[in-house]
Scaffold this motif. Structure first.
Motif, short mmCIF file in Angstrom:
data_model
loop_
_atom_site.label_atom_id
_atom_site.label_comp_id
_atom_site.label_asym_id
_atom_site.label_seq_id
_atom_site.Cartn_x
_atom_site.Cartn_y
_atom_site.Cartn_z
N LEU A 66 51.02 4.99 25.88
CA LEU A 66 50.67 3.57 25.73
C LEU A 66 51.12 2.75 26.95
O LEU A 66 50.40 1.85 27.40
N ILE A 67 52.26 3.08 27.50
CA ILE A 67 52.75 2.38 28.69
C ILE A 67 51.84 2.67 29.88
O ILE A 67 51.53 1.76 30.67
N ASP A 68 51.39 3.92 30.00
CA ASP A 68 50.44 4.26 31.08
C ASP A 68 49.15 3.46 30.95
O ASP A 68 48.61 2.95 31.95
N GLU A 69 48.63 3.35 29.72
CA GLU A 69 47.42 2.57 29.48
C GLU A 69 47.63 1.11 29.88
O GLU A 69 46.76 0.50 30.52
N LEU A 70 48.79 0.57 29.51
CA LEU A 70 49.10 -0.82 29.87
C LEU A 70 49.18 -0.99 31.38
O LEU A 70 48.71 -2.00 31.93
N LYS A 72 47.58 0.70 33.64
CA LYS A 72 46.20 0.73 34.17
C LYS A 72 45.51 -0.61 33.92
O LYS A 72 44.77 -1.10 34.79
N LEU A 73 45.74 -1.19 32.75
CA LEU A 73 45.15 -2.50 32.46
C LEU A 73 45.72 -3.57 33.39
O LEU A 73 44.99 -4.45 33.86
N HIS A 74 47.01 -3.50 33.67
CA HIS A 74 47.63 -4.46 34.60
C HIS A 74 47.06 -4.28 36.01
O HIS A 74 46.84 -5.28 36.73
N ASP A 75 46.79 -3.05 36.40
CA ASP A 75 46.17 -2.80 37.71
C ASP A 75 44.78 -3.44 37.77
O ASP A 75 44.42 -4.06 38.78
N LEU A 89 38.74 -11.07 33.81
CA LEU A 89 40.17 -11.34 33.78
C LEU A 89 40.61 -11.74 32.37
O LEU A 89 41.61 -11.22 31.84
N LEU A 90 39.85 -12.64 31.73
CA LEU A 90 40.18 -13.06 30.37
C LEU A 90 40.08 -11.88 29.39
O LEU A 90 40.92 -11.73 28.50
N SER A 91 39.07 -11.06 29.58
CA SER A 91 38.88 -9.90 28.71
C SER A 91 40.05 -8.91 28.85
O SER A 91 40.59 -8.42 27.85
N ILE A 92 40.43 -8.64 30.07
CA ILE A 92 41.51 -7.66 30.31
C ILE A 92 42.85 -8.21 29.83
O ILE A 92 43.68 -7.47 29.29
N GLN A 93 43.07 -9.52 29.98
CA GLN A 93 44.31 -10.12 29.50
C GLN A 93 44.40 -10.05 27.97
O GLN A 93 45.48 -9.82 27.41
N ILE A 96 45.37 -6.52 27.21
CA ILE A 96 46.79 -6.33 27.52
C ILE A 96 47.66 -6.88 26.40
O ILE A 96 48.62 -6.22 25.95
N THR A 97 47.32 -8.06 25.91
CA THR A 97 48.08 -8.67 24.82
C THR A 97 48.02 -7.79 23.57
O THR A 97 49.05 -7.55 22.93
N GLN A 98 46.82 -7.30 23.23
CA GLN A 98 46.67 -6.45 22.04
C GLN A 98 47.47 -5.15 22.18
O GLN A 98 48.16 -4.73 21.26
N LYS A 99 47.35 -4.52 23.34
CA LYS A 99 48.06 -3.25 23.56
C LYS A 99 49.58 -3.45 23.57
O LYS A 99 50.33 -2.62 23.06
N THR A 100 50.02 -4.55 24.16
CA THR A 100 51.44 -4.86 24.19
C THR A 100 51.98 -5.08 22.77
O THR A 100 53.05 -4.55 22.42
N ASP A 101 51.23 -5.84 21.98
CA ASP A 101 51.64 -6.07 20.59
C ASP A 101 51.69 -4.76 19.82
O ASP A 101 52.63 -4.50 19.07
#
Length: 175
Positions: A66-70, A72-75, A89-93, A96-101
């Motif tokens: 999950l951290i690796d996926e995050l 990649k999303l941050h990249d 940018l809005l879509s990826i953010q 990121i929020t969903q994956k972080t939660d």
């Protein structure tokens, strides 16, 4: 007071001083034991501990994924910022929020699960009865009047390694 009475009194006094001194030496003989180390050595190859370790590794692997996926999303987020792509940018953010939660919830849930497994392992009454019996036997044969656990070391400021009976307890439990 006659010299003879004084001599008898002095002898009685010295005997009582030596008796009190011998008793106080007995009271101060103590040992320490690292119960966590004993527990680990005793249960190292047991199925419940292997199950705990397996689950722990499985959960860690999922967290790492999950951290690796995050990452990649941050990249991608940085790339979209660099290219001024606001819609992506809005879509990826949002992703990121969903994956972080999800990562936070998953981590919390699995930590609770692991802690529960660990507590059930450590609260094994049969083990602690055997540990108590072993400690009692070692303490009595070694002349110890007190055995302290290193896990509750908030009152142990220093101890000599010569009073650590952990290895002796482990070897006695293995019998």
């Amino acid at each position: 007071m006659s010299l003879k009475k004084l001599f008898v009194f002095l002898q009685l006094f010295l005997i009582s001083v030596f008796a009190v001194s011998a008793q106080s030496q007995q009271i101060t003989k103590f040992a320490v034991v690292d119960t966590a180390k004993v527990y680990q050595a005793y249960y190292r190859n047991s199925a419940p501990v292997r199950n705990y370790e397996s689950k722990k590794q499985e959960f860690q692997n999922k967290i790492d994924s999950l951290i690796d996926e995050l990452q990649k999303l941050h990249d991608k987020e940085l790339e979209y910022k660099k290219n001024n792509n606001e819609s992506m940018l809005l879509s990826i953010q949002s992703q990121i929020t969903q994956k972080t939660d999800f990562l936070n919830e998953y981590t919390n849930a699995k930590n609770i699960e692991l802690e529960s497994l660990k507590t059930s392992l450590q609260n094994n009454d049969a083990f602690y009865r055997k540990l108590y019996d072993t400690l009692s036997s070692i303490a009595e044969s070694g002349g110890y009047t007190m055995v302290l656990s290193l896990q509750q070391n908030n009152s142990i400021l220093w101890y000599s390694p010569s009073v650590d009976i952990t290895e002796l307890v482990i070897s006695q439990l293995a019998l």
